[in-house]
Design a protein around this motif. Structure first.
Motif, PDB file in Angstrom:
ATOM      1  N   TRP A  62     -20.419  72.559 -46.210  1.00 59.38           N
ATOM      2  CA  TRP A  62     -19.799  72.973 -44.959  1.00 59.38           C
ATOM      3  C   TRP A  62     -18.269  72.812 -45.030  1.00 59.38           C
ATOM      4  N   VAL A  63     -17.830  71.634 -45.448  1.00 59.70           N
ATOM      5  CA  VAL A  63     -16.395  71.350 -45.484  1.00 59.70           C
ATOM      6  C   VAL A  63     -15.695  72.197 -46.541  1.00 59.70           C
ATOM      7  N   SER A  64     -16.355  72.424 -47.655  1.00 59.50           N
ATOM      8  CA  SER A  64     -15.724  73.129 -48.769  1.00 59.50           C
ATOM      9  C   SER A  64     -15.669  74.636 -48.591  1.00 59.50           C
ATOM     10  N   TRP A  65     -16.738  75.231 -48.088  1.00 56.34           N
ATOM     11  CA  TRP A  65     -16.814  76.682 -48.083  1.00 56.34           C
ATOM     12  C   TRP A  65     -16.903  77.316 -46.695  1.00 56.34           C
ATOM     13  N   ILE A  66     -17.717  76.767 -45.845  1.00 53.74           N
ATOM     14  CA  ILE A  66     -17.979  77.437 -44.572  1.00 53.74           C
ATOM     15  C   ILE A  66     -16.874  77.184 -43.559  1.00 53.74           C
ATOM     16  N   TYR A  67     -16.419  75.946 -43.439  1.00 55.63           N
ATOM     17  CA  TYR A  67     -15.402  75.623 -42.442  1.00 55.63           C
ATOM     18  C   TYR A  67     -14.103  76.413 -42.643  1.00 55.63           C
ATOM     19  N   PRO A  68     -13.606  76.541 -43.879  1.00 55.73           N
ATOM     20  CA  PRO A  68     -12.395  77.361 -44.045  1.00 55.73           C
ATOM     21  C   PRO A  68     -12.594  78.813 -43.582  1.00 55.73           C
ATOM     22  N   LEU A  69     -13.781  79.351 -43.789  1.00 55.49           N
ATOM     23  CA  LEU A  69     -14.053  80.712 -43.311  1.00 55.49           C
ATOM     24  C   LEU A  69     -14.118  80.764 -41.790  1.00 55.49           C
ATOM     25  N   MET A  70     -14.643  79.704 -41.203  1.00 49.59           N
ATOM     26  CA  MET A  70     -14.757  79.662 -39.751  1.00 49.59           C
ATOM     27  C   MET A  70     -13.409  79.582 -39.066  1.00 49.59           C
ATOM     28  N   GLN A  71     -12.433  79.008 -39.721  1.00 48.76           N
ATOM     29  CA  GLN A  71     -11.111  78.893 -39.125  1.00 48.76           C
ATOM     30  C   GLN A  71     -10.476  80.262 -38.899  1.00 48.76           C
ATOM     31  N   THR A  72     -10.975  81.256 -39.574  1.00 48.46           N
ATOM     32  CA  THR A  72     -10.449  82.607 -39.356  1.00 48.46           C
ATOM     33  C   THR A  72     -10.840  83.146 -37.983  1.00 48.46           C
TER      34      THR A  72
END
Length: 69
Positions: A20-30
């Motif tokens: 989650w922290v590595s891949w999904i969260y950065p995408l969610m910040q968009t």
């Protein structure tokens, strides 16, 4: 009480949280960090990763009613 299901639970939890922290969260910040969509996605993710697995573990591994426990 057996510790092996709990160890598996911990390993899966931490693996999913690292993903989650590595891949999904950065995408969610968009989505924009001040939008309702972002807030709802964060709440849904935390429910899926933190709350629901605990309820399932209590119900199916410990054989107790998680709501009354």
């Amino acid at each position: 009480m057996q510790f092996s299901p709990f160890i598996v639970y911990l390993i899966l939890f931490y693996a999913l949280w690292i993903a989650w922290v590595s891949w999904i969260y950065p995408l969610m910040q968009t989505l924009g960090t001040v939008t309702l969509t972002y807030a709802l996605a964060n709440i849904a993710t935390r429910l899926l990763l933190w709350v629901i697995p605990v309820f399932l573990y209590r119900r199916f591994i410990d054989h107790v009613n998680p709501v009354t426990y």
